[in-house]
Design a protein around this motif. Sequence first.
Motif, mmCIF file in Angstrom:
data_model
loop_
_atom_site.group_PDB
_atom_site.id
_atom_site.type_symbol
_atom_site.label_atom_id
_atom_site.label_comp_id
_atom_site.label_asym_id
_atom_site.label_seq_id
_atom_site.Cartn_x
_atom_site.Cartn_y
_atom_site.Cartn_z
ATOM 1 N N TYR A 233 0.926 -1.098 0.081
ATOM 2 C CA TYR A 233 -0.164 0.112 -0.045
ATOM 3 C C TYR A 233 0.907 1.101 -0.093
ATOM 4 O O TYR A 233 1.913 1.281 0.580
ATOM 5 C CB TYR A 233 -0.943 0.021 1.200
ATOM 6 N N SER A 234 0.515 2.183 -0.730
ATOM 7 C CA SER A 234 1.264 3.304 -1.039
ATOM 8 C C SER A 234 0.431 4.543 -0.589
ATOM 9 O O SER A 234 -0.753 4.730 -0.983
ATOM 10 C CB SER A 234 1.938 3.571 -2.355
ATOM 11 N N LEU A 235 1.064 5.905 0.002
ATOM 12 C CA LEU A 235 0.467 6.956 -0.175
ATOM 13 C C LEU A 235 0.670 7.892 -1.173
ATOM 14 O O LEU A 235 0.229 9.105 -1.211
ATOM 15 C CB LEU A 235 1.070 7.740 1.352
ATOM 16 N N THR A 236 1.379 7.505 -2.354
ATOM 17 C CA THR A 236 1.832 8.210 -3.376
ATOM 18 C C THR A 236 0.554 8.968 -4.066
ATOM 19 O O THR A 236 0.402 9.925 -4.355
ATOM 20 C CB THR A 236 2.521 7.196 -4.567
ATOM 21 N N LYS A 237 -0.388 7.824 -4.305
ATOM 22 C CA LYS A 237 -1.666 8.270 -5.135
ATOM 23 C C LYS A 237 -2.847 8.710 -3.997
ATOM 24 O O LYS A 237 -3.511 9.820 -4.219
ATOM 25 C CB LYS A 237 -2.233 7.511 -6.178
ATOM 26 N N ARG A 245 7.939 9.166 -1.121
ATOM 27 C CA ARG A 245 8.252 7.742 -0.889
ATOM 28 C C ARG A 245 8.006 7.013 0.297
ATOM 29 O O ARG A 245 8.753 6.774 0.971
ATOM 30 C CB ARG A 245 9.801 7.703 -1.281
ATOM 31 N N MET A 246 6.656 6.895 0.487
ATOM 32 C CA MET A 246 6.206 6.259 1.612
ATOM 33 C C MET A 246 5.192 5.235 1.334
ATOM 34 O O MET A 246 4.189 5.493 0.730
ATOM 35 C CB MET A 246 5.345 7.412 2.467
ATOM 36 N N GLY A 247 5.649 4.098 1.346
ATOM 37 C CA GLY A 247 4.622 2.814 1.347
ATOM 38 C C GLY A 247 4.841 2.111 2.243
ATOM 39 O O GLY A 247 5.580 1.790 3.322
ATOM 40 N N PHE A 248 4.107 0.607 1.969
ATOM 41 C CA PHE A 248 3.973 -0.396 3.324
ATOM 42 C C PHE A 248 3.984 -1.747 2.786
ATOM 43 O O PHE A 248 3.141 -1.954 1.604
ATOM 44 C CB PHE A 248 2.760 0.039 4.202
ATOM 45 N N LEU A 249 4.495 -2.716 3.186
ATOM 46 C CA LEU A 249 4.488 -4.044 2.957
ATOM 47 C C LEU A 249 3.457 -4.623 4.437
ATOM 48 O O LEU A 249 3.806 -4.500 5.106
ATOM 49 C CB LEU A 249 5.548 -4.927 3.010
ATOM 50 N N LEU A 250 2.310 -5.126 4.009
ATOM 51 C CA LEU A 250 1.370 -5.772 4.882
ATOM 52 C C LEU A 250 1.191 -7.208 4.720
ATOM 53 O O LEU A 250 1.012 -7.577 3.544
ATOM 54 C CB LEU A 250 0.027 -4.832 4.840
ATOM 55 N N GLY A 251 0.772 -7.735 5.730
ATOM 56 C CA GLY A 251 0.185 -9.273 5.761
ATOM 57 C C GLY A 251 0.972 -10.242 6.512
ATOM 58 O O GLY A 251 1.082 -10.268 7.519
#
Length: 391
Positions: A233-237, A245-251
């Motif tokens: 998931y990314s905050l880009t859009k 450049r802020m994103g996440f890996l989840l799960g």
Amino acid sequence: MEFRRINALPPYVFATIDALKMESRRSGIDVVDLGFGNPDLPPSDIAIDKLCEAVRNPRNHRYSASRGIPKLRLAITDLYRRKFGVELDPDTQACTTIGAKEGFSHLMWVLLGPGDAAMVPSPSYPIHIWGPLFAGAEVRHVRLGGEHDFFENLLEAWEDSWPRPKVIVLSFPHNPTTACVDLAFMARMVDFAREHEVLLVHDFAYADLGFDGYDPPSILQVPGAEEVAVELYSLTKSFSMAGWRMGFLLGNAEVVAALARLKSYLDYGTFQPVQIAATVAMNETPDFPLEVNAVYRSRRDALVDGLVRAGWEVEAPRGTMFVWAPIPPAYEELGSLDFAKILVRDAQVAVSPGMGFGPGGEGHVRFALVENEQRIGQATRNIRRALTKLG
């Protein structure tokens, strides 16, 4: 010299169009750039103000944590609880990335190596193809878009693949085709992954860009998905933080821990003031993605309506910030690169040629909704005048 990981890279076709665009602009020609999917909308004032405040704190200029500060990881898991009804542990099921692109690339290093294989939609966002290849793995292309049934094509490709792929890459809403899926599709993928012991990697870059009543599902909404899936998931859009450049890996906790361990050797995370401002953005402006969505929907309508008036029949996408347009029949023989060159030269409009998105992209061009309605209107009028074969 021999540069092992980059010698196999093909010529970057997008650079060809960019060079033509810059040449035209140097000549004083106004080119409407709808090629590069670079969001032009600013973040919320609250996020910007918090960033400025955090930058002035001397403590925030030291190294940060590569897996993300605790409050940031809590903010993203709270967002998933609110938006998707998904419960995630911020300590074990969330890791920050320096944008989704970096996270995906290094995730492939963790999951794949020489002798392994990954299944990837075709056409595809380029890093979804090259990420596995950079890791030394092989890529199995699965046709997507138009009349193609992606799941059926995936089943066929799976049976024809040896060794069996270790990873299946998904990304819906999809770039570049704008294809959308429902939660039932995600459930089928989870069932398939469980049965065949394969990991699903879902790049959820356009999580908040669904139109006309369509609400993009998270794969983690499927019960038990965390056993076989991770999501980027990314905050880009969603929050208009492209350059942040802020994103996440989840799960899946095991996979998240593996990426976090690798990243501990590679980086110290995103600049801490950015992490702090991103935390505030998610916590205090949860409806900001709705404002962004409305802007892109309006731009989509302006572009699609204008192209149709010009005689170019395209479908209005239900998601993403793009329009995936088949080359008009009168121009099909040119191919996507030469057609895109004509649009720059004769219509003063830059687009991305479909061939740049891998084997399945030829025959299309991609418009990015990164200009306002007035500029988009100018672009479609230019196209109408230039493409005389459209009638």
